[in-house]
Write an enzyme that holds these catalytic residues in place. Structure first.
Site, short mmCIF file in Angstrom:
data_model
loop_
_atom_site.label_atom_id
_atom_site.label_comp_id
_atom_site.label_asym_id
_atom_site.label_seq_id
_atom_site.Cartn_x
_atom_site.Cartn_y
_atom_site.Cartn_z
N GLU A 4 45.07 78.15 61.02
CA GLU A 4 46.03 78.79 61.94
C GLU A 4 45.32 79.87 62.75
O GLU A 4 44.65 80.73 62.19
CB GLU A 4 47.18 79.41 61.14
CG GLU A 4 48.27 79.92 62.06
CD GLU A 4 49.48 80.49 61.30
OE1 GLU A 4 49.26 81.24 60.34
OE2 GLU A 4 50.62 80.18 61.71
N GLU A 19 58.26 82.10 54.00
CA GLU A 19 58.03 81.35 55.24
C GLU A 19 56.66 81.78 55.74
O GLU A 19 56.47 82.94 56.08
CB GLU A 19 59.07 81.70 56.31
CG GLU A 19 60.43 81.13 56.08
CD GLU A 19 60.44 79.66 55.87
OE1 GLU A 19 59.52 78.97 56.37
OE2 GLU A 19 61.34 79.18 55.18
N CYS A 52 55.15 80.97 64.50
CA CYS A 52 54.77 80.11 63.38
C CYS A 52 54.93 78.66 63.79
O CYS A 52 54.27 77.78 63.26
CB CYS A 52 55.68 80.35 62.18
SG CYS A 52 55.79 82.04 61.73
N LYS A 75 61.75 95.91 55.00
CA LYS A 75 60.47 96.47 55.45
C LYS A 75 60.04 95.70 56.69
O LYS A 75 59.52 94.59 56.59
CB LYS A 75 59.39 96.36 54.37
CG LYS A 75 58.14 97.13 54.77
CD LYS A 75 56.88 96.68 54.05
CE LYS A 75 56.13 95.61 54.78
NZ LYS A 75 55.65 95.94 56.14
C1 UN1 Z 1 58.55 82.08 63.97
O1 UN1 Z 1 57.67 81.84 64.76
O2 UN1 Z 1 58.29 82.58 62.87
O3 UN1 Z 1 61.76 77.92 66.37
C2 UN1 Z 1 59.98 81.91 64.28
C3 UN1 Z 1 61.31 78.86 67.02
C4 UN1 Z 1 62.06 80.18 66.99
C5 UN1 Z 1 61.72 80.93 65.75
C6 UN1 Z 1 60.26 81.05 65.46
N1 UN1 Z 1 63.48 79.91 67.02
O4 UN1 Z 1 60.30 78.78 67.68
#
Ligand code: UN1
Length: 492
Positions: free
Chosen positions: A382, A247, A281, A172
């Site tokens: 965040e 995650e 993230c 999804k």
């Molecule tokens: C994300 O932001 O969920 O390490 C992934 C990084 C990328 C992946 C980010 N290779 O910033």
């Protein structure tokens, strides 16, 4: 263009379906319509995936991997096209979009290599004439729920280990970024991936996501998204005793010590805070700076920020693209107000960008706050936008304490030239990823990706750690003594 589900190797046209618009965040233009699937659509897809899995599990892993080599090769061939589509639907600048597609290609080849490894243990038995080993077995049908900020890379982190290990999947994608999934489906078709191995079901988390979690035949849920949603996924999945790999959010910091190479640190901060418009993230949203170099860091950041060009990421000269939608603009604006009320000092930015030629897109100015209190909301929550909060500290110990004070634990970074400080920091920073003399972003696919506390629940994407999510360990004992041998009894 209307995007329909890809199930059992077919595009599922439907008469009564409802669709929602996919909007280019740089221009506000509608670029496609995506189906909002129902529970029934999920049931159909799970049925197909379950049937396909029985055969797929019996295909030798090196042969399964051959499909991944072909998928990776086609992604490589289409890299430029995929990057353009990615920029159009997600907004990240084209150079970063190419980087993201590359991350997917790397994962395809890395996991294809696993087809000839999938390593288990062979160990001596405690009894004579007995053999002991462990092997990885597929879990069955797995459910993948992926976010809009890395629509192709994160899907690759999850889908490629899943299929090389002998599972079939339902994916999804986020409703904001379904075009990457559509492009991947074209690739599955072209390489002739057996029907039912890869299934894409578009729609909302509340219907499609929930139906996947509730379905008894979906044995693993691998989710990337917000901590709030992840908590629901874990709760619901937990009731069914499912393996749920999460995650989630981050509140990542760059620590700049008094002995750091400041120019290098400033470059790293800008790249990891304003790259992807702060929507990673892993993005840097706090800078924890030693008091002796605070002013220098502030001044150099301000100076360099002037060079950040904002606009449509398809233009190679643009460094900062739009944020994903209006809701994100509102959320970031709210945090600017919160910061001001909390007494933080706004040094630059802080506004929705007002420019006639960009007015239909969703743009926010790169923003820098200083004198932020480590325990304020600005420094703890965040934001997922281009906002840096600078926090002053007096020692490495204090910097580490401030870094670890948040509910999240994804990525952290320290700039220093002192080997003692560096080794202390890499030991004591409570995050799943630690960078030394580099910013907080840019994880490579062959190491585990994930974090501590509110960022995760102990599982990891990427690297060989990802295989643990998509396999069950099976321990096998072969007794060739021809007698009854009783472990723990006969050998003592
Ligand atoms: C994300 O932001 O969920 O390490 C992934 C990084 C990328 C992946 C980010 N290779 O910033």
């Amino acid at each position: 263009m209307k995007l329909n589900n890809y199930v059992n190797g077919n595009w599922q046209e439907s008469e009564q379906a409802t669709y929602t618009a996919v909007v280019n965040p740089a221009t506000g233009e509608e670029i496609a319509q995506v189906k909002l699937s129902t529970e029934e659509d999920v049931n159909i897809a799970v049925k197909a995936a379950k049937k396909a899995q029985q055969e797929w599990a019996l295909v030798p892993a090196p042969e399964r991997a051959d499909y991944l080599y072909e998928i990776g090769s086609l992604m490589k061939e289409r890299k430029e096209h995929l990057a353009e589509v990615l920029t159009k639907e997600m907004g990240k600048v084209i150079e970063e979009a190419r980087g993201e597609v590359q991350e997917g290609i790397d994962m395809a080849f890395y996991m294809a290599g696993e087809g000839r490894r999938l390593v288990g243990d062979t160990v001596p038995s405690e009894l004579q004439n007995k053999f002991a080993m462990s092997v990885r077995a597929p879990v069955g049908v797995v459910g993948l729920i992926t976010p809009w900020n890395f629509p192709i890379a994160i899907a690759s982190w999850k889908s490629f280990p899943a299929i090389v290990a002998g599972n079939t999947f339902l994916w999804k994608p986020a409703t904001e970024t379904p075009l990457m999934a559509y492009e991947m489906a074209l690739i599955y078709e072209e390489v002739g991936l057996p029907a039912g191995v890869a299934n894409i079901v578009f729609g909302a988390g509340s219907t499609v996501g929930t139906a996947m979690i509730e379905h008894p035949d979906v044995r693993v849920i691998s989710f990337t998204g917000s901590t709030e949603t992840g908590r629901h996924v874990a709760e619901r999945g937990g009731r069914h005793l499912k393996k749920v790999s999460l995650e989630m959010g981050g509140k990542n910091a760059v620590i700049v010590m008094e002995d750091a190479n400041i120019d290098l640190a400033v470059e790293g901060i800008l790249w990891s805070a304003y790259g992807t418009t702060g929507q990673r993230c892993t993005a840097c949203s706090r800078v924890i700076v030693h008091k002796d170099v605070k002013e220098e860091v502030e001044n150099k950041l301000l100076q360099q920020m002037e060079g950040l060009t904002i606009g449509n990421g398809l233009d190679e000269k643009i460094k900062v693209g739009p944020v994903i939608n209006k809701k994100a603009l509102r959320k970031i604006s709210d945090y600017i107000e919160i910061g001001k009320e909390e007494g933080a000092k706004l040094l630059a930015g802080g506004n929705v960008l007002q420019k006639e030629d960009l007015k239909d897109g969703h743009y926010f100015e790169p923003t820098l706050f200083t004198d932020v209190k480590w325990n304020s909301r600005l420094a703890q929550e965040e934001i997922f936008g281009p906002v840096i909060s600078l926090i002053v500290v007096e020692s490495l110990e204090e910097a580490i304490k401030v870094n670890n004070s948040v509910d999240y634990g994804l990525s952290s970074s320290i700039y220093s030239q002192d080997v003692n400080k560096i080794f202390q920091a890499q030991r004591d920073l409570d995050t799943g990823i630690v960078y030394v003399n580099a910013g907080t972003t840019g994880a490579e696919i062959h190491l585990p990706f994930g974090g501590t506390k509110g960022t995760g629940n102990g599982h990891r994407d990427s690297g060989k750690a990802a295989l643990d999510v998509f396999t069950e360990w099976k321990s096998i004992y072969v007794d060739f003594s021809g007698t009854l041998q009783r472990a723990q009894i006969d050998n003592n």
